[in-house]
Design an enzyme around this catalytic site. Structure first.
Site, PDB file in Angstrom:
ATOM      1  CG  ASP A 107       2.818   4.311  -4.042  1.00  0.00           C
ATOM      2  OD1 ASP A 107       1.864   3.520  -4.031  1.00  0.00           O
ATOM      3  OD2 ASP A 107       2.916   5.278  -3.273  1.00  0.00           O
ATOM      4  CG  HIS A 149      -4.359   0.653  -8.056  1.00  0.00           C
ATOM      5  ND1 HIS A 149      -5.693   0.599  -7.742  1.00  0.00           N
ATOM      6  CD2 HIS A 149      -3.798   1.553  -7.226  1.00  0.00           C
ATOM      7  CE1 HIS A 149      -5.928   1.467  -6.769  1.00  0.00           C
ATOM      8  NE2 HIS A 149      -4.804   2.057  -6.439  1.00  0.00           N
ATOM      9  CG  HIS A 182      -2.016   0.926   1.317  1.00  0.00           C
ATOM     10  ND1 HIS A 182      -2.405   1.748   0.288  1.00  0.00           N
ATOM     11  CD2 HIS A 182      -2.806   1.251   2.373  1.00  0.00           C
ATOM     12  CE1 HIS A 182      -3.397   2.515   0.704  1.00  0.00           C
ATOM     13  NE2 HIS A 182      -3.661   2.263   1.970  1.00  0.00           N
TER      14      HIS A 182
HETATM   15  C1  SDX Z   1      -1.417   2.166  -3.321  1.00  0.00           C
HETATM   16  O1  SDX Z   1      -6.172   0.804  -3.040  1.00  0.00           O
HETATM   17  C2  SDX Z   1      -5.652   1.998  -3.271  1.00  0.00           C
HETATM   18  O2  SDX Z   1      -6.323   2.863  -3.764  1.00  0.00           O
HETATM   19  C3  SDX Z   1      -4.188   2.171  -2.906  1.00  0.00           C
HETATM   20  C4  SDX Z   1      -3.544   3.479  -3.337  1.00  0.00           C
HETATM   21  C5  SDX Z   1      -4.135   4.638  -2.603  1.00  0.00           C
HETATM   22  O3  SDX Z   1      -4.000   5.759  -3.105  1.00  0.00           O
HETATM   23  O4  SDX Z   1      -4.640   4.445  -1.466  1.00  0.00           O
HETATM   24  O5  SDX Z   1      -3.709   3.657  -4.725  1.00  0.00           O
HETATM   25  C6  SDX Z   1      -2.046   3.481  -3.033  1.00  0.00           C
HETATM   26  O6  SDX Z   1      -1.348   1.348  -2.439  1.00  0.00           O
HETATM   27  C7  SDX Z   1      -0.948   1.878  -4.731  1.00  0.00           C
HETATM   28  C8  SDX Z   1      -0.418   0.407  -4.898  1.00  0.00           C
HETATM   29  C9  SDX Z   1       1.009   0.393  -4.397  1.00  0.00           C
HETATM   30  N1  SDX Z   1       1.500  -0.997  -4.296  1.00  0.00           N
HETATM   31  C10 SDX Z   1       2.488  -1.449  -5.115  1.00  0.00           C
HETATM   32  O7  SDX Z   1       2.989  -0.805  -6.032  1.00  0.00           O
HETATM   33  C11 SDX Z   1       2.996  -2.830  -4.740  1.00  0.00           C
HETATM   34  C12 SDX Z   1       3.082  -3.689  -6.009  1.00  0.00           C
HETATM   35  N2  SDX Z   1       1.728  -3.937  -6.466  1.00  0.00           N
HETATM   36  C13 SDX Z   1       1.106  -5.180  -6.040  1.00  0.00           C
HETATM   37  O8  SDX Z   1       1.472  -5.654  -4.808  1.00  0.00           O
HETATM   38  C14 SDX Z   1      -0.372  -5.259  -6.414  1.00  0.00           C
HETATM   39  O9  SDX Z   1      -0.488  -4.807  -7.689  1.00  0.00           O
HETATM   40  C15 SDX Z   1      -1.387  -4.539  -5.545  1.00  0.00           C
HETATM   41  C16 SDX Z   1      -1.262  -4.924  -4.108  1.00  0.00           C
HETATM   42  C17 SDX Z   1      -1.243  -3.056  -5.676  1.00  0.00           C
HETATM   43  C18 SDX Z   1      -2.772  -4.966  -6.038  1.00  0.00           C
HETATM   44  O10 SDX Z   1      -2.893  -6.298  -5.774  1.00  0.00           O
HETATM   45  P1  SDX Z   1      -4.241  -7.114  -6.169  1.00  0.00           P
HETATM   46  O11 SDX Z   1      -5.289  -6.210  -6.717  1.00  0.00           O
HETATM   47  O12 SDX Z   1      -4.615  -7.960  -4.999  1.00  0.00           O
HETATM   48  O13 SDX Z   1      -3.777  -7.947  -7.394  1.00  0.00           O
HETATM   49  P2  SDX Z   1      -3.048  -9.331  -7.292  1.00  0.00           P
HETATM   50  O14 SDX Z   1      -1.981  -9.277  -6.245  1.00  0.00           O
HETATM   51  O15 SDX Z   1      -4.070 -10.406  -7.218  1.00  0.00           O
HETATM   52  O16 SDX Z   1      -2.289  -9.392  -8.702  1.00  0.00           O
HETATM   53  C19 SDX Z   1      -2.994  -9.770  -9.851  1.00  0.00           C
HETATM   54  C20 SDX Z   1      -1.933 -10.488 -10.696  1.00  0.00           C
HETATM   55  C21 SDX Z   1      -1.190 -11.567  -9.905  1.00  0.00           C
HETATM   56  O17 SDX Z   1      -0.780 -12.544 -10.856  1.00  0.00           O
HETATM   57  P3  SDX Z   1      -1.679 -13.937 -10.918  1.00  0.00           P
HETATM   58  O18 SDX Z   1      -1.669 -14.513  -9.537  1.00  0.00           O
HETATM   59  O19 SDX Z   1      -3.066 -13.480 -11.369  1.00  0.00           O
HETATM   60  O20 SDX Z   1      -0.950 -14.761 -11.951  1.00  0.00           O
HETATM   61  O21 SDX Z   1      -0.923  -9.545 -11.104  1.00  0.00           O
HETATM   62  C22 SDX Z   1       0.321  -9.890 -10.538  1.00  0.00           C
HETATM   63  C23 SDX Z   1       0.049 -10.869  -9.400  1.00  0.00           C
HETATM   64  O22 SDX Z   1       1.151 -11.766  -9.257  1.00  0.00           O
HETATM   65  N3  SDX Z   1       0.915  -8.659 -10.040  1.00  0.00           N
HETATM   66  C24 SDX Z   1       2.187  -8.298 -10.191  1.00  0.00           C
HETATM   67  C25 SDX Z   1       2.283  -7.026  -9.595  1.00  0.00           C
HETATM   68  N4  SDX Z   1       1.087  -6.660  -9.105  1.00  0.00           N
HETATM   69  C26 SDX Z   1       0.240  -7.673  -9.363  1.00  0.00           C
HETATM   70  N5  SDX Z   1       3.248  -8.927 -10.749  1.00  0.00           N
HETATM   71  C27 SDX Z   1       4.406  -8.256 -10.732  1.00  0.00           C
HETATM   72  N6  SDX Z   1       4.592  -7.040 -10.195  1.00  0.00           N
HETATM   73  C28 SDX Z   1       3.543  -6.391  -9.618  1.00  0.00           C
HETATM   74  N7  SDX Z   1       3.703  -5.182  -9.077  1.00  0.00           N
END
Ligand code: SDX
Length: 426
Positions: A362, A305, A264
């Site tokens: 971010d 996201h 997050h």
């Molecule tokens: C913020 O919610 C908000 O609004 C948050 C925010 C705010 O203003 O409050 O916008 C701020 O938190 C932005 C997000 C910052 N986080 C990151 O940058 C961390 C990296 N991102 C991930 O951890 C992920 O994308 C999340 C946590 C942001 C979202 O996760 P989800 O929606 O639960 O999606 P998921 O983990 O189920 O991923 C879907 C797929 C997966 O692959 P499969 O299992 O379907 O094969 O996408 C892949 C994940 O492995 N994936 C990534 C990835 N993010 C998702 N693979 C590589 N790198 C990534 N960053």
């Protein structure tokens, strides 16, 4: 009222569930009566669950749209300042010139903190993470301010919101100063909000700190871009804590704790650490392969996201600001080259395209903050400072709504069936 219904067939019985439409976005199915039919819904991570009705922020993840009280984020970030956005988020309408001037003077009158708060820091090691300090000190504010804790009084809720918007920069800067062993710098009300923050962060008694207008503008824009974001993890944490009647300072401290996670708000710090670990453009492919590897927990921080399956509109503004700041400061940051190459890959590589993983808010903020001279471990503190208005606006909205109930999710129990306990001597 509901004009549409969803029909659910459970064990041969038809259950009618009302469907409500909002101003924008998906309709919702009201499942509150489902318990009467012997079932709960099941949605770990709340992928498809609406927790509340809100008028504050709307996100269309597919179209990359972010509206605060109906205004697009790019217009607020470029045509308003952070305090105007704070006023809008909390009150629902943008301030008139008179209302803005009055709000600014109210905020200026609350920028100092009780002297007792200075003592809190003495208990921390100098190498304590600034988020650990911020979390503790904000939670302790209720031990100093007692005249705004009646959460049923809209006036007291408003006063508390003003105190938090005013004091978070002071406390955030104190966390930084303490961590580098420099004296705290008192707020200067002759400066505007972002200038004051920069002065408390970087000025020292030995010499005056000259504020760079481009940096102050970028700082203010970063505050605005992080101000609110609908029902994200930390805002939902604040709402859930507030639903029990906990005092607002405790609720905001709970939000700070939730924001700290690298998935997050901690992502900006994690993103910069990742860029520094990659170091040069020629090492990017190795890390992209790790990010794609299902068996490797590594993720590209700053990408993806839960809601945005298109460009995060904040990242677009942040990208422009990033180039402006680096240009005005004459900084050539090799990490920006790495970031730009990563962004290009994310937009072309099938893995990222199929999973709709775009740079999020971010991704660029870390590069700007580093260019301004803010250390990586302060990035999430700045995110928390910015988001406090979003948290307290949602908290206030929840408490203003009639019939606010304590949040208490249910579960799918898969533990042991009932069994007789055998005392240890047996
Ligand atoms: C913020 O919610 C908000 O609004 C948050 C925010 C705010 O203003 O409050 O916008 C701020 O938190 C932005 C997000 C910052 N986080 C990151 O940058 C961390 C990296 N991102 C991930 O951890 C992920 O994308 C999340 C946590 C942001 C979202 O996760 P989800 O929606 O639960 O999606 P998921 O983990 O189920 O991923 C879907 C797929 C997966 O692959 P499969 O299992 O379907 O094969 O996408 C892949 C994940 O492995 N994936 C990534 C990835 N993010 C998702 N693979 C590589 N790198 C990534 N960053």
């Amino acid at each position: 009222m509901a004009d549409k219904k969803a029909i659910l067939t459970i064990d041969g019985n038809q259950v009618e569930l009302p469907i409500y439409s909002g101003t924008l976005g998906q309709d919702v199915i009201d499942i509150r009566t489902l318990g009467q039919h012997g079932h709960f819904t099941f949605d770990p991570g709340f992928l498809a669950t609406g927790s509340c009705e809100s008028e504050i922020t709307f996100i269309d993840g597919g179209k990359g749209v972010l509206l605060h009280r109906g205004y697009p984020i790019d217009q607020l970030a470029t045509q308003a300042d952070y305090l105007e956005t704070c006023y809008l988020l909390f009150n629902g309408e943008a301030p008139s010139e008179e209302e803005y001037k009055e709000f600014v003077s109210i905020i200026k009158n609350h920028t100092m903190v009780h002297e007792g708060i200075h003592q809190f820091f003495n208990g921390f090691d100098r190498d304590a993470h600034p988020m650990a300090m911020l979390n503790s000190v904000v939670g302790a504010l209720s031990s100093f301010y007692h005249n705004d804790l009646d959460i049923t009084d809209p006036e007291q809720r408003h006063r508390c919101a003003n105190r938090l918007v005013a004091k978070l920069p002071t406390i955030a800067a104190m966390c930084y100063k303490y961590s580098i062993g420099q004296p705290f710098v008192c707020p200067k009300n002759s400066l505007n909000y972002s200038e004051n923050f920069l002065n408390m962060m970087f000025s020292v008694p030995a010499e005056d700190y000259e504020i760079n207008p481009a940096v102050a503008k970028a700082m203010d824009r970063i505050f605005t871009l992080h101000a609110d974001h609908e029902q994200n993890a930390s805002t939902s944490t604040v709402r859930l804590a507030g639903s029990s009647g906990a005092n607002p300072y405790a609720c905001i401290a709970a939000g700070i704790a939730s924001l700290w996670g690298p998935a997050h708000g901690g992502a900006n710090e994690a993103c910069l650490n990742m860029l520094e670990e990659i170091g040069t453009v020629d090492r990017i492919d190795e890390y992209v392969a790790k990010a794609k590897d299902k068996n490797d927990p590594f993720r590209l921080m700053g990408f993806g996201h839960r809601v945005y399956k298109n460009f995060d509109p904040r990242a677009t503004v942040m990208r422009e600001t990033c180039h402006e700041v680096l240009e005005s400061l004459g900084i050539k940051d090799p990490l920006l080259d790495v970031a730009m190459r990563l962004e290009q890959i994310a937009l072309e590589d099938p893995y990222f395209v199929e999973k709709k993983l775009y740079p999020n808010v971010d991704f660029y903020s870390g590069i700007i903050l580093k260019a301004i001279g803010i250390p990586t471990n302060m990035f999430t503190v700045i995110f928390a400072l910015s988001r406090t208005i979003g948290w307290i606006s949602h908290w206030n909205e929840m408490l203003s709504q009639p019939g606010a109930k304590i949040g208490r999710p249910r579960q799918l129990y898969t533990g042991q069936d009932k069994r007789e306990f055998q005392p240890i001597k047996k």
